[in-house]
Structures are given as structure tokens and as C-alpha cells.
Design a protein around this motif. Structure first.
Motif, PDB file in Angstrom:
ATOM      1  N   UNK A  13      38.329  74.759  57.841  1.00 55.46           N
ATOM      2  CA  UNK A  13      37.670  73.471  57.631  1.00 55.46           C
ATOM      3  C   UNK A  13      36.343  73.648  56.906  1.00 55.46           C
ATOM      4  N   UNK A  16      37.043  74.051  53.380  1.00 51.93           N
ATOM      5  CA  UNK A  16      37.426  72.791  52.759  1.00 51.93           C
ATOM      6  C   UNK A  16      36.203  71.931  52.463  1.00 51.93           C
ATOM      7  N   UNK A  17      35.259  71.892  53.440  1.00 53.46           N
ATOM      8  CA  UNK A  17      34.054  71.090  53.188  1.00 53.46           C
ATOM      9  C   UNK A  17      33.252  71.673  52.041  1.00 53.46           C
ATOM     10  N   UNK A  19      34.454  73.262  49.478  1.00 54.32           N
ATOM     11  CA  UNK A  19      35.146  72.893  48.240  1.00 54.32           C
ATOM     12  C   UNK A  19      34.858  71.445  47.888  1.00 54.32           C
TER      13      UNK A  19
ATOM     14  N   UNK B 115      42.334  67.882  49.075  1.00 55.46           N
ATOM     15  CA  UNK B 115      41.196  67.697  49.977  1.00 55.46           C
ATOM     16  C   UNK B 115      41.118  66.252  50.444  1.00 55.46           C
ATOM     17  N   UNK B 120      39.430  64.871  56.295  1.00 62.20           N
ATOM     18  CA  UNK B 120      38.058  65.358  56.321  1.00 62.20           C
ATOM     19  C   UNK B 120      37.126  64.166  56.431  1.00 62.20           C
TER      20      UNK B 120
END
Lengths: 308, 316
Positions: A13, A16-17, A19, B115, B120
Motif C-alpha cells: 500500500x 501504491x501511495x 506511485x 491505482x 486507495x
């Protein structure tokens, strides 16, 4: 074991953040820089220092742009041209889209060839002869001429979208109208075109946007010969907004309450298959019957579906 | 209104012989003319005629000079063009530019779409910000990036120098000009591709992912065996279109570099434009345009054949 997987997941995670942040910086920074440059003095812009926050906030750039560069009349021109383009395009494309979708044969083939062909040709090949044509018709240097050119070059895209919508209107609705004694024109006017309006509204938004995009740079006297080549890339993209369920429900309700619809309601399976919403949801894995792609379109035309 | 249906369902040959045209068929033809007529006029005048005469100009020695006589010279322009190494160099550059932009846009947009498709935080914000390049006209994009690439006052060099890497004249250096321009092309192409890929991803049913996960597939394998095959048509469509648009695009590179330095970013539309308006050789420029059309047609046909094959499979 479970600890290591959770650690892995947290690590994933975080990556991912990171990126996502990278993408944000890459995509957003130029706009940020543009805004900051708008508040800088020209001396600071040409200096060796590169600061995101201006050393001295200058607001005269904006008044300059509005007063000296004639930005407001240019914007009004854009607005007029965009709206006129939209209205004329809609008036011209709705009947033609109907003809392309419903009447088969040579006309359809010619229309498809033109729609595809006009996308492929580089603008440079069209611009020179187009200028000559405009000059002969005394339409160069006029907003009306510009509107006509825009109409012509937004039409392929609009036609393609609209004929998908026409194909999604059940033929039975039209037949029901004729059973009730409506003439062909009445059927078109009271059944087909009203059902096309939601699609037209979607297209209209694109037109105004594209029109503004194209005119603005030119109005600022940037020579942009490529600008005439249309449709602009922005125009090709289906908007996700088209998949608005509330709007689709409203539209279905309207179709159901339509005076002629009572006579013949398509069976549930068929109505699902022809649900106009399905063709507006963008690209799907298995294209719905009303996809906009020519070859797929050909393979699933109503003609083939009806023939045994 | 059952009769036209029969007509439509029957093979088109049946309607062809003239005496057999019934009342219905004739009225249908009249209707078609009335429906198409108004739109046909602007199409013919502003699109078909300029297009055809543009193609035809390639076979003449037309120039922009006043009162010059235009002679038909057959394939003269094309024969001359085969020996024009600068044009073919530009053609190769165009392929690198369009292919590079299309491919890199696809890869980076795929990352962003993945993404945005996972849960997220800040997703909404990112979705809005990701559309920024879309809202800018090409000329403004080029101006902003020229400021960013500026060797003296640009933020890129300032940033690099602050971590100890010497800056370069990005748009003026022979080796960096083309990559720098490609980055701008990718930047401006990301939003559209991302939106389309995201739409395609959301159309893939979650059951497939769940089934793969139950079978023990990791994230990478799920992407490779579920997401990617599902996105195949979208990827193919958007990459082909991206390629064609970039191959034909003009404004971005024109404002960024005007083809310089030393012709390192001289993509074919620019080359043709300069031939037409700087050298005033419209005939030659149109011939170049014709060659570009043929090239694009070839690329497009690959895409169409692929689509056709797929749709046939779908029908079966």
C-alpha cells in the motif's frame, strides 16, 4: 506467516501511495507552474531563479490579458461559434444518423467510408483546398464560415455516436406509432428525435468544449493550422457521465409512458438487450449490439438479428 | 410498416433492378434523400471536395505563387520524393514519436488506471487532477512545458542542480530534444487513455477476479490473466488511435521546438507544413500528405482486420 503477509500488504500500500503521489506531481505540476507564472513579473520569469512561489505577486498580468489582448471579445466569439456549431450539428446529424442506422445499403457504406476517411487524412492535405473553397464562397474571415467548417468536421464523430443511439431505439416503437396512424415524419418528430435528445445533450457538451478549445488559441493569434483538423482528440472519448443511472431511468420511464409505447412493450430480455444505457457505458469487453465500431456494427445490425 | 422490413431482410440485389422498385421502395429512397440531404451539402463542400482535391494536388506542380499555372505531372512528385532522404528521415522520426508516445502513454495510463481502480484514499482528488492535461489546449501545454524545460529559469534544471546533477538544455540538445518532446506528448495523452482503461477495467466482472483469487492467483497473475485479456479490445483501440493522432499531430511539437534542433524533432506533419508554407510547394506537400495517408491506412487496416476477426468470433 500472517505477520509477514500483513507486512507485505502494508508495504504494497505504501508503494501504491508513492506511485499515486508520483503521478499527481507529474500531472499536476505543469498547471501549478502555469498558475505561478501568471503571478510573476516578466523580470522574474526571465531571471535565473526558479521559485514556485513568486517573490513579488504581480496582478497586472490578468488586467493586461483582459484589456490589451482583447480576451473578452475573443471568448465571446468562441462562445457564439461553439453554440452555433452545436445547434447546426444537431439539426443536421439527427436525421442523417437515423438514415444511416435504419436504411441499409449503399448510403450506409458511403457514410461509413466518409466517417473513417475524414479521421485519417492529415490536416495539411485538407487545409489548402479548404481555404480555396472558402475563398470562392467568400466565407473566409467570417465567423459563419468557421461555424460551417466546424460543423463539417465535428459531424463524423457525432454521426457515429448518434447512429448508435438510433440503433438502440426499438423499431417496434416506430411501428406502433405507424399503427396509430402517424405518418413517417410524425413518427420521426414525435418518437425518434425525442428519444435521441439525451444522447444529443451529451454530444452537445463535447461540442461546446471542443469548440472553445479550438478557437481560444487561434483567437490569441497563434497560427495553428492543425486546429482545423477535427474532431479533436478530446471529442473522441465517450464521457463516463453518459452512464448516469438516474438519467437512464428517467429516459426509460419516458419511453414507457410514451403514448405509443403502450401498444407494444418489448419482452424483458429484448428490452435488456436494447437498453440504451448499455451502449453508453463506454467500451465493454463484449460489445453491446450498438457499439460504435464499424465492423462490429456491421456484424450485429438489426438486419442480421432479424433474419433467421 | 412490415413491408420495408421484408425489403431490408432480403438481399440487396432484389431492390437493384429499376422496374422492380415498388411504391414503398421509391418513397423510402425519397425519404433517405430528404433525411440525408441537408447534412450532405456541407459534407460535400467542406469535406469531400477539399479532401479529393487535396489528394489530387499531390499529382500537380502547384505552388503558392500568384497566378502560377498548375500542371498535372503524374507521379513526378512521388518519384522525386523517393530520393528525398530528409523526408524519409522525418518519416522515421514520426514513427518513433508516435510509437513512443502511444506505447508510453499506454503503460503510464495503465499504471494510473490500476491505482485509481484499487481502493486507495484521495482517489477522487486524483481522478480530478488526472484530467488536468485534458483541459488544456495543445498550444498552452507546449508553452507551459517550454517554461519547465527552460535551461536557465526552468524548474526542472533547478531541481536537478539542487541534487547535484548538472542541467541540460532539454529542447535544444540533439540527444534530449526528441525524448523531451515525447514526455510532453505522454503527459497530454494520459488522461484520455486512463479514462478509457478505467472504464474497461470496471466493466470486467469482479467475479472473475474473485474466482482467480480463490484459485490462489496473486495480484500480478490476476492482472496478467484476468485484467489484461479483458482490456485487450480497449488497449488495441486506444493505442491505434493514439498512434494515428500523434502521427498527425502538429500543434504540440510546432510550438515546443518547431522541428529543431537540427531537425531532430521534425515529424512528418511539420515537414509537410514547412514544405507547403515556407517553400511554397503545395504540390509536393500534398504528395507527402498522400504518402502519410497511405501509411496511416496501413496501420489502420491492421487494427480493422483485428477488430473484424474479433467481432466474427463474437458472433459465433
Amino acid at each position: 506467516m500472517s505477520q509477514s503477509t500483513t507486512a507485505k500488504r502494508v508495504g504494497g500500500r505504501v508503494l501504491m501511495y508513492l506511485a499515486l503521489a508520483g503521478y499527481l506531481v507529474f500531472l499536476g505540476f505543469p498547471l501549478l507552474w502555469l498558475v505561478s507564472a501568471a503571478f510573476k513579473s516578466s523580470a522574474e520569469l526571465n531571471s535565473l531563479s526558479a521559485n514556485l512561489i513568486p517573490q513579488e505577486w504581480v496582478f497586472t498580468n490578468f488586467t493586461n490579458a483582459l484589456e490589451r489582448q482583447n480576451l473578452i471579445p475573443a471568448a465571446i466569439n468562441s462562445l457564439v461559434v461553439s453554440i452555433a456549431t452545436m445547434v447546426i450539428t444537431m439539426l443536421l446529424t439527427m436525421p442523417m444518423a437515423y438514415a444511416l442506422a435504419r436504411l441499409q445499403g449503399r448510403l450506409r457504406a458511403a457514410g461509413t467510408v466518409w466517417i473513417l476517411g475524414s479521421q485519417v487524412f492529415p490536416s495539411i492535405l485538407i487545409i489548402i483546398p479548404l481555404f480555396l473553397v472558402m475563398r470562392t464562397l467568400h466565407l473566409n474571415d467570417s465567423l459563419f464560415g468557421l461555424v460551417l467548417v466546424y460543423v463539417t468536421f465535428t459531424m463524423p464523430f457525432t454521426l457515429w455516436m448518434m447512429q448508435g443511439y438510433v440503433a438502440a431505439i426499438p423499431r417496434e416503437l416506430e411501428e406502433a406509432g405507424e399503427m396509430d396512424g402517424a405518418g413517417r415524419w410524425q413518427v420521426l418528430r414525435t418518437i425518434v428525435f425525442p428519444l435521441l435528445v439525451p444522447g444529443a445533450r451529451r454530444d452537445r457538451d463535447v461540442h461546446v468544449r471542443v469548440g472553445v478549445e479550438r478557437v481560444l488559441p487561434r483567437a490569441r493569434a497563434h497560427p495553428e493550422p492543425g486546429a482545423l483538423h477535427a474532431p479533436d482528440r478530446a471529442a473522441i472519448v465517450p464521457r463516463r457521465g453518459g452512464a448516469d443511472p438516474a438519467r437512464a431511468a428517467r429516459r426509460r420511464r419516458r419511453a414507457r409512458d410514451h403514448p405509443v409505447a403502450h401498444h407494444l412493450r418489448p419482452p424483458a430480455a429484448a428490452s435488456h438487450r436494447r437498453d440504451p444505457r448499455r451502449c453508453r457505458e463506454g467500451l465493454r469487453r463484449r460489445p453491446p449490439p450498438c457499439t460504435r465500431h464499424p465492423t462490429q456494427e456491421n456484424s450485429t445490425t438489426p438486419r442480421e438479428r432479424q433474419s433467421p | 410498416m412490415t413491408e420495408p422490413k421484408v425489403l431490408i431482410a432480403s438481399p440487396p440485389k432484389a431492390t437493384k433492378p429499376k422496374p422492380k422498385l415498388g411504391h414503398r421502395a421509391r418513397s423510402e429512397r425519397r425519404e433517405a434523400i430528404a433525411l440525408v440531404g441537408p447534412a450532405l451539402l456541407p459534407i460535400l463542400i467542406f469535406s469531400v471536395i477539399p479532401l479529393l482535391s487535396g489528394v489530387a494536388l499531390g499529382f500537380t506542380n502547384a505552388t503558392l505563387a500568384r497566378n502560377a499555372e498548375i500542371d498535372f505531372i503524374g507521379f513526378g512528385n512521388f518519384i522525386e520524393l523517393t530520393g528525398n532522404t530528409r523526408f524519409w528521415g522525418s518519416f522515421g522520426l514520426g514513427l518513433i514519436w508516435a510509437g513512443g508516445v502511444a506505447l508510453l502513454t499506454l503503460i503510464s495510463a495503465m499504471g494510473l488506471a490500476l491505482l485509481l481502480n484499487s481502493n486507495l484514499r484521495f482517489k477522487g482528488l486524483t481522478r480530478v487532477l488526472a484530467l488536468i492535461p485534458w483541459a488544456m489546449p495543445p498550444v498552452v501545454i507546449a508553452i507551459v512545458w517550454r517554461m519547465i524545460y527552460n535551461p536557465n529559469s526552468g524548474p526542472l534544471n533547478a531541481m536537478l542542480e539542487s541534487i547535484g546533477i548538472p542541467g541540460t538544455n532539454w529542447l535544444g540538445d540533439f540527444s534530449t530534444a526528441l525524448p523531451a518532446v515525447i514526455v510532453v506528448g505522454v503527459w497530454s495523452g494520459i488522461p484520455q487513455t486512463t479514462v478509457l482503461l478505467l472504464a474497461g477495467m470496471q466493466a470486467i466482472s469482479p467475479e472473475l477476479h474473485e474466482a482467480a483469487a480463490v484459485d490462489g492467483a496473486g495480484a500480478l497473475r490476476r492482472f496478467w490473466h484476468v485484467t489484461l485479456p479483458g482490456l485487450r479490445p480497449v488497449i488495441l483501440a486506444i493505442t491505434t488511435l493514439d498512434f494515428i493522432w500523434q502521427f498527425n499531430s502538429f500543434g504540440l511539437v510546432y510550438v515546443l521546438t518547431e522541428g529543431g534542433p537540427g531537425g531532430r524533432t521534425m515529424i512528418p506533419p511539420l515537414f509537410t507544413y514547412l514544405e507547403a508554407f515556407r517553400n511554397r510547394e503545395i504540390g509536393m506537400a500534398s504528395a507527402m500528405g498522400d504518402v502519410l495517408v497511405i501509411a496511416i491506412m496501413a496501420i489502420l487496416s491492421i487494427y480493422l482486420i483485428n477488430q473484424f476477426r474479433q467481432s466474427r468470433k463474437a458472433v459465433r
